[in-house]
Motif scaffolding. Sequence first.
Motif, PDB file in Angstrom:
ATOM      1  N   ILE A 172      41.830  40.807  46.069  1.00  0.00           N
ATOM      2  CA  ILE A 172      40.997  41.203  47.211  1.00  0.00           C
ATOM      3  C   ILE A 172      41.379  42.604  47.694  1.00  0.00           C
ATOM      4  O   ILE A 172      40.505  43.420  47.992  1.00  0.00           O
TER       5      ILE A 172
ATOM      6  N   LEU B 139      45.029  35.679  45.164  1.00  0.00           N
ATOM      7  CA  LEU B 139      43.856  36.327  45.746  1.00  0.00           C
ATOM      8  C   LEU B 139      44.191  37.637  46.461  1.00  0.00           C
ATOM      9  O   LEU B 139      43.353  38.542  46.503  1.00  0.00           O
TER      10      LEU B 139
ATOM     11  N   GLY C 290      39.856  44.686  40.536  1.00  0.00           N
ATOM     12  CA  GLY C 290      40.599  43.568  41.126  1.00  0.00           C
ATOM     13  C   GLY C 290      41.178  42.652  40.065  1.00  0.00           C
ATOM     14  O   GLY C 290      42.323  42.197  40.175  1.00  0.00           O
TER      15      GLY C 290
END
Length: 160
Positions: A109, A105, A130
Amino acid sequence: MDILFWSLIVASFIIAFVGLIYPIIPAVLFIYTGFILYGIFYDFGSMTLSFWIIQVMLTLLLFAADYASNLFGVKKYGGSKAAIWGSTIGLLVGPFIIPFAGIILGPFIGAVVAELAIHRKPFKESVQVGVGSLLGFLGGAVMKGVLQAIMITVFLVYVL
């Protein structure tokens, strides 16, 4: 003593592979630590000039693969330099803020936030960047893992 010596050498190689998941760990440094430990415990003689040339070339290739994979992943999906920086920061910080999932992540992010905050891109485009960052990171991790395995294999061929 052989068991202790080889345990330390193998441990340094294992730590190098952990560096694929936690990039704060300098993976290449631990591979070279294994080489140096072998030389101290046994003999540097089997690690000839050709060995060191091959290892340096593989190290340079490893650094290039790491940089290029992230750059390619972000750029392919329309990301900017800010997304690359965001992805890198997310990669380094993510695992500490979100244990286990942070490695996946964090770069995602970081790239999304950078595109939203710096370039004011729409959310959908930022998410695509992303995704590109995440794919670049994963591709780079695979390439680095393969190159590290080759480095260790070359070491074993020379010393055994």
